[in-house]
Structures are given as C-alpha cells and as structure tokens.
Write an enzyme that holds these catalytic residues in place. Structure first.
Site, PDB file in Angstrom:
ATOM      1  CB  SER A 185      -0.970   0.025   1.178  1.00 18.57           C
ATOM      2  OG  SER A 185      -0.287   0.256   2.388  1.00 18.57           O
TER       3      SER A 185
ATOM      4  CE  LYS B  89      -2.789   2.312   4.703  1.00 20.88           C
ATOM      5  NZ  LYS B  89      -2.499   1.373   3.656  1.00 20.88           N
TER       6      LYS B  89
END
Length: 195
Positions: free
Chosen positions: A51, A92
C-alpha cells in the site's frame, strides 16, 4: 617467593573480577537505555503489503519517531504509523489536516480548493495503466464530512489503487498515531531518510 606468587595471583583474580563486574554493569546500563529508547523514543516496524509502494516496499523495515508529535504536530505528507484496530497498525501518508477540505480530480489533489502537487507519486502515476491512479472523490462523498474534524487526519497509501486508507476506514484520531516514519533501514542497501 611462593608467597609473592600467591599474592600476585590473588591480586590478578581480584582485578579480573573487578573488570568483569565493571563490564557487567556497563552492559546492564546499555540494555536499560536500549529498552527505554525503544519504549519511549523510537521503535521499528516491518511494513507488510504494497500500500505504500513505490515509497516503501513490502517487508521493508522502518524506524518510527514516537516523540516527534509530543513536541510538534503532524504535517501534511508525513508518513505515520497508527493503530487501525486493536491488533493491526497501518502506515500511510497524511493528506488532510484538521479543518481541511480534500478533493481529487483527474489525479490532482486539491486541499481547501488549492492544487497541491504530490511529487512522491510522479513515477507511479506515469506507470499507471488505469484511467486514474487516485479515483476522483470529495471528502464529503466518502465521509459525510465537509472538512477533516478537529484532532483527526485523512490518510492515503501511496499505492492508491491498492491501499486501505481513510477512503475506507475514515479519519484517524491523533491519539491512535504511534509516530512518524523517519528512516527505512532494511534492506541495508536501501537505507534512506523517508520523504
């Protein structure tokens, strides 16, 4: 002569014992410092999944600064580790700060109506085979909120087509943030400061 030899031997034993004890104390202090630093200042994580590619690769190891946000606030584009749930942490990138409006149009990020370039994605967007690397959205469409709430952050993975992030799990409360990802250190050949 034999008595001097016994005294020398006893003194050498004392010196060796004293030296070993000194080294043992030093080792204990070093271990305590390592534990304290790891517990309160920095920690390391292994990143699982794709990711955050191309910025961070699957199984790469990173160092997390746990005290930076005790003295300052998270900034836009910081890469953070946070508790996604009781057993899982995610890494993230912060896109939206408290009070921001967020919108993506044709792979372009707009924060509070102003275009903001995401230079860290340039290579990934160019190699993308999809219509859009980041699907168009407005914050309100995803969350029902026009702005990022106070004390919360909106985060995205760098690999937008393959990331579970705020588009799916919502805003990240400040108290769930573990810290900022500062350094990638393993594999050693890829050692670098993260941006």
């Amino acid at each position: 002569m034999e008595l001097n030899s016994q005294i020398d031997h006893a003194e050498r034993k004392k010196k060796i014992k004293k030296e070993v004890l000194s080294w043992a104390k030093t080792l204990v202090v070093v271990l305590l410092l390592v534990v304290a630093i790891r517990a309160f200042l920095f920690t390391n994580y292994i990143v699982y999944g794709s990711s955050m590619m191309p910025t961070i690769q699957d199984r790469e190891r990173v160092i997390i600064n746990k005290i930076g946000y005790d003295v300052g606030s998270p900034d836009r584009f910081d890469m953070i580790v946070f508790h996604a749930n009781e057993t899982t942490d995610y890494i993230k990138r912060i896109i939206g700060l408290p009070g921001d409006t967020i919108e993506f149009i044709e792979d372009s990020l707009y924060v509070n109506g102003e275009f903001i370039e995401e230079t860290y994605l340039n290579g990934a967007v160019a190699k993308n085979n999809r219509r859009h690397y980041t699907e168009d959205f407005k914050l309100e469409w995803l969350t029902g909120e026009k702005t990022v709430p106070d004390g919360h952050y909106f985060v995205l993975g760098d690999n937008r087509p393959n990331s579970i992030d705020s588009r799916h799990i919502g805003f990240i409360p400040f108290d769930k943030i573990v810290g900022k990802a500062d350094i990638a250190y393993w594999p050693i050949k890829d050692f670098r400061k993260l941006k």
